[in-house]
Design a protein around this motif. Structure first.
Motif, PDB file in Angstrom:
ATOM      1  N   MET A  60     -20.103  30.684  11.822  1.00 11.95           N
ATOM      2  CA  MET A  60     -19.373  31.917  11.575  1.00 11.95           C
ATOM      3  C   MET A  60     -20.165  32.821  10.636  1.00 11.95           C
ATOM      4  N   ILE A  61     -20.683  32.263   9.545  1.00 11.88           N
ATOM      5  CA  ILE A  61     -21.471  33.044   8.597  1.00 11.88           C
ATOM      6  C   ILE A  61     -22.739  33.575   9.261  1.00 11.88           C
ATOM      7  N   LEU A 110     -14.340  33.074  19.787  1.00 11.60           N
ATOM      8  CA  LEU A 110     -13.289  34.080  19.669  1.00 11.60           C
ATOM      9  C   LEU A 110     -12.223  33.895  20.742  1.00 11.60           C
ATOM     10  N   PHE A 156     -12.747  40.341  17.956  1.00 11.50           N
ATOM     11  CA  PHE A 156     -11.894  40.357  16.771  1.00 11.50           C
ATOM     12  C   PHE A 156     -10.635  41.170  17.026  1.00 11.50           C
ATOM     13  N   GLN A 173     -10.791  33.378   7.782  1.00 12.19           N
ATOM     14  CA  GLN A 173     -12.191  33.726   7.538  1.00 12.19           C
ATOM     15  C   GLN A 173     -12.622  33.313   6.131  1.00 12.19           C
ATOM     16  N   ARG A 212      -3.985  40.955  10.029  1.00 12.33           N
ATOM     17  CA  ARG A 212      -5.269  41.054   9.335  1.00 12.33           C
ATOM     18  C   ARG A 212      -5.323  40.137   8.117  1.00 12.33           C
ATOM     19  N   PRO A 233     -17.880  26.638  10.427  1.00 13.44           N
ATOM     20  CA  PRO A 233     -17.989  27.642   9.364  1.00 13.44           C
ATOM     21  C   PRO A 233     -19.412  28.176   9.179  1.00 13.44           C
ATOM     22  N   MET A 272      -5.757  36.553   9.379  1.00 15.97           N
ATOM     23  CA  MET A 272      -7.124  36.363   9.839  1.00 15.97           C
ATOM     24  C   MET A 272      -8.077  36.269   8.650  1.00 15.97           C
ATOM     25  N   ALA A 273      -7.850  37.095   7.636  1.00 11.99           N
ATOM     26  CA  ALA A 273      -8.700  37.052   6.448  1.00 11.99           C
ATOM     27  C   ALA A 273      -8.592  35.695   5.755  1.00 11.99           C
ATOM     28  N   TRP A 327     -21.877  36.574  11.527  1.00 17.48           N
ATOM     29  CA  TRP A 327     -21.617  37.797  10.774  1.00 17.48           C
ATOM     30  C   TRP A 327     -22.927  38.451  10.347  1.00 17.48           C
ATOM     31  N   GLY A 345     -13.422  29.712   6.071  1.00 18.54           N
ATOM     32  CA  GLY A 345     -14.735  29.455   6.647  1.00 18.54           C
ATOM     33  C   GLY A 345     -15.851  29.765   5.676  1.00 18.54           C
ATOM     34  N   ALA A 346     -15.731  30.899   4.961  1.00 17.56           N
ATOM     35  CA  ALA A 346     -16.765  31.279   4.002  1.00 17.56           C
ATOM     36  C   ALA A 346     -16.842  30.279   2.855  1.00 17.56           C
TER      37      ALA A 346
END
Length: 217
Positions: free
Chosen positions: A116-117, A67, A137, A175, A168, A113, A171-172, A120, A178-179
């Protein structure tokens, strides 16, 4: 006894973090034991516990580092005149993470990635990690929002746009990349940059007379 240099201490800490990250990306946090980490980094328990008290502290250190690295990318961008366009900043973010975390998992996938998952998911049981992620975040979003304000100051974006909403959304996008990469492994950073650039090229559809709509001008 000879004094150990700071460079040596930093290199050893880096070795442990990188080895732990590879283990976590490979098997997940819960299926990874400290013995797995010790074997991966080829160090004794005493050497590792000198730096980290256990698995949870390793996880938290990795998340905080990631981060912080992402926030630094946007903090630097906010000082540029003019700041880089969003597609370029997203590309910088992913390139920076590739440099910081270049290791691949056993099947050749990029490490970040998957981590990252895993992070979360871990926040659902680890309150300390959840708080750390929330704080980190928020700082990343604030840095992105600074960039959006710079866009507005440079005349690159309308003044009535909410910087937090744009931050946002951007950033989404990162993210979401990555997902997709962690789940499917077929989405390249170059494709993400090209997609964002394509969205930025959009214009209002022409009205019935053939003139471009000006309702949002």
């Amino acid at each position: 006894m000879a004094r150990v240099s700071q460079e040596h201490l930093d290199a050893r800490r880096r070795q442990i973090l990188d080895g732990a990250a590879l283990c976590f990306a490979r098997n997940g946090f819960h299926a990874t034991s400290m013995q797995d980490v010790l074997k991966e980094v080829d160090l004794s328990a005493g050497a590792v516990y000198r730096y980290f008290s256990g698995k949870d502290e390793l996880i938290e250190a990795i998340v905080a580092e990631v981060l912080g690295a992402v926030r630094d990318v946007y903090e630097r961008a906010a000082r540029e005149d003019p700041p880089a366009m969003p597609d370029e900043l997203i590309a910088r973010t992913l390139a920076h993470m590739a440099r910081e975390r270049p290791a691949l998992t056993d099947d050749g996938q990029w490490l970040f990635p998957r981590l990252m998952i895993q992070a979360w998911t871990e926040t659902l049981r680890n309150e300390t990690l959840s708080a750390l992620l929330d704080e980190g975040f928020a700082k990343v979003l604030a840095a992105w929002a600074k960039v959006v304000v710079r866009y507005q100051e440079a005349g690159m974006m309308r003044d009535d746009v909410d910087p937090d909403a744009v931050a946002r959304t951007l950033m989404a996008t990162v993210q979401g990349f990555g997902a997709q990469y962690a789940l499917f492994g077929s989405f390249s950073p170059e494709a993400l940059q090209a997609g964002v650039r394509g969205l930025l090229s959009m214009r209002e559809a022409p009205d019935a007379t053939g003139n471009q709509s000006v309702k949002n001008a």
